[in-house]
Design an enzyme around this catalytic site. Structure first.
Site, PDB file in Angstrom:
ATOM      1  N   SER A  44       0.795  -1.172  -0.059  1.00 43.94           N
ATOM      2  CA  SER A  44      -0.083  -0.167   0.004  1.00 43.94           C
ATOM      3  C   SER A  44       0.856   1.427  -0.003  1.00 43.94           C
ATOM      4  CB  SER A  44      -0.846   0.067   1.287  1.00 43.94           C
ATOM      5  OG  SER A  44      -0.251  -0.219   2.362  1.00 43.94           O
TER       6      SER A  44
ATOM      7  N   HIS B 250       1.814   5.081   4.856  1.00 47.88           N
ATOM      8  CA  HIS B 250       1.129   5.631   3.655  1.00 47.88           C
ATOM      9  C   HIS B 250       1.730   7.154   3.208  1.00 47.88           C
ATOM     10  CE1 HIS B 250      -2.431   2.970   4.083  1.00 47.88           C
ATOM     11  NE2 HIS B 250      -1.354   2.290   3.815  1.00 47.88           N
TER      12      HIS B 250
END
Length: 286
Positions: A133, A191
């Protein structure tokens, strides 16, 4: 504002034409799925061995910096990451070459991982992360930077009688917040590090981490036989042809017809690769 068809093209690969997709993009999806199955069968021994934690680089446990992105906590985790990464990675690979894209994945993993670890020493010393991710957010910010020159606003809507615009350049942060709200257990800092790495990639600040093209060409010459064997399964994009395209001005996706932007990219047939779609001077979780 991007159209729904463009979003669908970015998000969902067509499995019926999988042989037309780039080699690394397909291979990474299959390989990470196999690792997921093996890891689940071994009671997550592999993901524990390669998960990234803040003190890893300071203990010289450097394998974790490169390999943490290959493992996932479960099928849903894997599926969300692969669906989010598949089309952006395919677009990048078609323009920059297969081996070069593999190097880019490692560069993004390492730069994002180092940022995660440095901040984590102070804020979350016991947190461990795995998964693709972070790289998904890296390609999101990379494309946002490239696109904002021609499409400064990605979406406009009305709110209480006022027009609100979402700048293309900062759109990854919107997705970051949405992800944090919808998936509370996701790694906000991982992230965020991925977003930072994507901007660094687009700005050319981490190009010194790449090997010279001569090294990639040497590898491809040595592996010519297995590369040729892949042609019936997937599309391999050679460094020799990719070199010529990295200086071509960027071909924006958002301001062009969404169907032609993604479908009019030539594929490899027979013994050679046709011309690439130019993407400019490019380089080259949690």
């Amino acid at each position: 504002m991007s159209s729904p068809s463009f979003i669908n093209k970015l998000a969902l690969p067509n499995l019926a034409t999988i042989t037309q997709y780039p080699a690394l993009t397909v291979g990474l999806s299959v390989f990470t799925f196999l690792l997921l199955v093996i890891d689940l069968c071994s009671n997550q021994a592999l993901s524990q061995k390669f998960s990234l934690y803040p003190n890893a680089p300071f203990e010289f446990d450097l394998n974790r910096l490169s390999f943490y992105l290959l493992f996932h906590r479960g099928f849903t985790h894997w599926l969300l990451n692969v669906v989010g990464l598949f089309s952006p990675l395919a677009i990048f690979e078609r323009t920059n070459g297969t081996v070069f894209t593999g190097v880019t994945l490692n560069v993004l993993a390492v730069t994002a991982g180092l940022q995660f670890c440095i901040v984590g020493k102070l804020l979350y010393p016991n947190t461990q992360v795995i998964g693709l991710s972070g790289v998904v957010f890296s390609f999101m910010s990379f494309m946002a930077y490239k696109e904002h020159h021609t499409t400064p606003v990605i979406y406009t809507f009305k709110y209480q009688g006022s027009e609100v615009s979402i700048p293309t350049l900062y759109s990854p942060f919107i997705f970051l917040i949405v992800c944090m709200v919808l998936i509370p257990g996701s790694s906000f800092w991982g992230h965020l590090a991925g977003i930072s790495s994507g901007y660094l990639l687009a700005l050319g600040y981490i190009k010194f981490l790449y090997p010279p093209s001569k090294a990639i060409l040497f590898i491809e010459r040595k592996l010519q036989t297995p590369i040729n064997a892949l042609r019936s399964l997937v599309v391999y994009y050679k460094e020799e042809e990719a070199i010529e395209q990295r200086g071509v001005s960027y071909n924006p996706l958002l301001s062009s017809d969404p169907e032609s932007a993604l479908n009019d990219i030539p594929v490899t047939t027979g013994a050679r690769t046709n011309s690439f779609a130019g993407e400019g001077q490019v380089l080259g979780a949690t």
